[in-house]
Write an enzyme that holds these catalytic residues in place. Structure first.
Site, short mmCIF file in Angstrom:
data_model
loop_
_atom_site.label_atom_id
_atom_site.label_comp_id
_atom_site.label_asym_id
_atom_site.label_seq_id
_atom_site.Cartn_x
_atom_site.Cartn_y
_atom_site.Cartn_z
N CYS A 1 0.83 -1.22 0.00
CA CYS A 1 0.00 0.00 0.00
C CYS A 1 0.86 1.26 0.00
O CYS A 1 0.48 2.27 -0.60
CB CYS A 1 -0.92 0.02 1.21
SG CYS A 1 -1.91 -1.47 1.43
N CYS B 1 -5.26 -1.97 -1.36
CA CYS B 1 -6.16 -3.08 -1.68
C CYS B 1 -7.17 -2.71 -2.76
O CYS B 1 -7.80 -1.66 -2.70
CB CYS B 1 -6.88 -3.53 -0.42
SG CYS B 1 -5.76 -4.07 0.89
N SER C 1 -13.38 -4.66 8.34
CA SER C 1 -12.60 -4.25 7.19
C SER C 1 -13.53 -3.89 6.04
O SER C 1 -14.64 -4.41 5.93
CB SER C 1 -11.68 -5.40 6.76
OG SER C 1 -11.17 -5.18 5.47
#
Length: 573
Positions: free
Chosen positions: A60, A205, A489
């Site tokens: 990331c 992601c 999440s």
């Protein structure tokens, strides 16, 4: 150079201003700046802080250092002098299910404080913050809002999708593969191949998880440049993408325009701008973490936003994004059809967003979208508002009841759930809940309660991706409810209710649930209730005592003392 001198709004107090009373006094500061390469002409330039949350621990943010160098070069070319610095980065995907995950949400406020400290200590004139992993995104904007600075933020970009057996992969594919392997649906080779292929390079992601949700929301909020939130971080060779290079260049030009026009963050971050951001989150099918982070951002901007605003908007915005974790597509697919501006233009044309809101370009939303592509007909990534993926009210909703007097958040993602009642299965931690799932101790119809994971009690509101993904892998995603005072999440899907407030640590009724108690969710009434007689609850409360804080010293202890309820964004300032 005279033009640049006019942009030196406050840094003259640090470096001194030629021909002024403070020039001689500031000689020691200039002496130290010269040691790191400053020249005579640099003291006449505006100082620009460049926040660069880099680490090689996660894809990331592994490329953020490279983006920071591009930004600094562009600042120099444009007539400014950059001061670059790093911040902590805690990655959920790697720390998930461990004690390390407790530092994730905590890092949001620590990063924000770190950026504020550097920008204010060096009396910089403008600020450009970079971000990647999801907590770094709201964190990169919170200090700009807090101090009403002149600046903007830039998302480092999404990861490209992996692939295995013709299926598109993200990191959530690996989490769900763990449950599938435990259930005997995958063999060891499948698990290994998914592990190796899910993350092919740098970037955050890939689905509409928290990072891409928040990047999109901030673009809609007006605090990042148009199109930047959907651009991939890298190309197929894992080199910085040409689109992201252009984003860096354009963001610097935009910052200098903000300096020239003296446009500050709170002129952009209005109540109506937050409504636009929430609308986009609802339309795209974004993460429940957006509720937490947008509340925190509004708090920093001095905007009175609350949970009822999310539910009000939810009732009028259909779900039109078919994105993972519940759908088929990833952020890179949205980029191919025109990115966030395509969606915003469609929402604007249908009267769902406010086009008069100012943005960092110095133009309004309407002006920014004039040249945006029209809604593309020959694609399935985004549905039309006329024929949505799901009608309004079928994504993020806010629940209340005796189990959530201050609110809780559910993500429906188009599911037609109306009512669910079942026996409580009580767990005091994420780890114990995951063990029960993998050991086949959870059955259809169960309501899993994972408590002691709230902002204060965790502390840090760990995300429950490991148990939620295990349930999906086990084939129980439609038949088991997860309820927690922690959070979920952006990659979680199934029947998930998080942010339960008051939390267990504070004596909320979630602390009084016993094994087998009946829990009822009623989506028609938007209620979440513990079906236990009030007299019995009072008896249980008399026996209940507040637990001792789990941490007595250090960052987590400080956080637990300062943090507010999840219903208020879990803020510490």
């Amino acid at each position: 150079m005279n033009c640049c001198r006019k942009l030196k709004i406050r840094s003259g107090e640090l470096t001194g201003t030629p021909c002024s009373d403070n020039w001689v006094k500031r000689a020691p500061a200039r002496s130290m700046f010269r040691a790191v390469g400053f020249k005579d002409e640099d003291f006449k330039k505006p100082l620009i802080t460049v926040a660069c949350p880099y680490t090689n621990a996660t894809p990331c943010n592994a490329h953020i250092e490279s983006l920071g160098k591009i930004v600094c070069d562009e600042v120099e070319k444009t007539g400014g002098k950059p001061i670059i610095f790093g911040t902590p980065v805690v990655t959920d995907g790697e720390t998930m299910g461990t004690e390390g995950m407790k530092y994730s949400l905590v890092s949001r406020d620590l990063i924000a404080d770190s950026i504020e400290m550097m920008h204010e200590a060096y009396l910089a004139d403008g600020i450009l913050t970079l971000s990647g992993c999801d907590k770094t995104i709201p964190a990169s904007l919170m200090p700009i809002a807090r101090n009403n600075s002149i600046g903007l933020t830039l998302y480092g970009g999404t990861i490209l999708a992996g692939s295995y057996k013709g299926e598109s992969l993200t990191i959530v594919s690996t989490f769900e593969a763990v449950g599938a392997y435990s259930a005997g649906k995958f063999d060891e080779k499948d698990l290994y191949e998914i592990e190796c292929r899910a993350c092919p390079g740098n970037g955050a992601c890939g689905g509409m998880y928290t990072a891409n949700t928040m990047a999109s929301a901030i673009e809609a909020l007006g605090m990042s440049i148009p199109y930047s939130s959907s651009h991939p971080a890298v190309d197929a060779n894992n080199q910085i993408s040409k689109e992201k290079r252009k984003d860096c260049e354009q963001s610097v030009k935009t910052l200098f325009n903000l300096l020239k026009k003296r446009i500050r963050a709170r002129q952009i971050m209005t109540f109506e701008a937050f409504e636009n951001a929430i609308t986009l989150v609802m339309a795209l099918g974004g993460s429940t973490n957006a509720v937490l982070h947008l509340l925190a951002l509004a708090h920093e901007a001095g905007v009175k936003l609350n949970l009822s605003d999310f539910d009000r908007i939810a009732q009028k915005v259909p779900l039109i994004g078919d994105f993972k974790p519940f759908g088929k597509y990833v952020m890179a697919d949205l980029d191919k059809i025109g990115g966030v501006p395509v969606v915003m233009k469609h929402l604007l044309d249908n009267g769902l967003i406010n086009g008069d809101c100012l943005t960092v370009t110095g133009k309004t939303i309407t002006e920014n979208l004039q040249d945006a592509p029209d809604f593309p007909k020959d694609q399935k990534v985004i549905y039309s508002l006329e024929k949505p993926l799901s009608e309004a009210g079928h994504h993020i909703r806010i629940l209340h009841g005796n189990l959530a007097k201050d609110g809780a958040v559910i993500k429906l993602s188009g599911k037609e759930l109306k009512r669910f009642s079942g026996p409580a299965r009580v767990f005091e931690s994420e780890e114990s809940a995951l063990d029960a799932i993998l050991q086949d101790k959870i059955k259809k119809g169960d309501v899993m309660i994972i408590r002691s994971e709230g902002p204060k009690g965790g502390p840090g509101m760990r995300e429950m991706l490991s148990p939620s993904a295990a349930l999906m892998g086990k084939g129980l995603g439609k038949d088991v409810v997860l309820i927690t005072d922690g959070r979920f999440s952006g990659g979680s899907h199934g029947i998930m209710i998080g942010h339960v407030a008051p939390e267990s640590f504070e004596g909320g009724n979630i602390a009084l649930i016993e094994e087998g108690d009946k829990i009822t969710i009623n989506l028609d009434k938007l209620t979440l209730d513990l079906e236990v007689d009030e007299k019995i609850l009072q008896q249980r409360r008399k026996k209940w005592s507040a637990p001792k804080p789990r941490y007595q010293r250090g960052v987590l202890a400080k956080y637990a003392r300062l943090v507010s309820s999840a219903s208020k964004g879990a803020v510490t300032s």
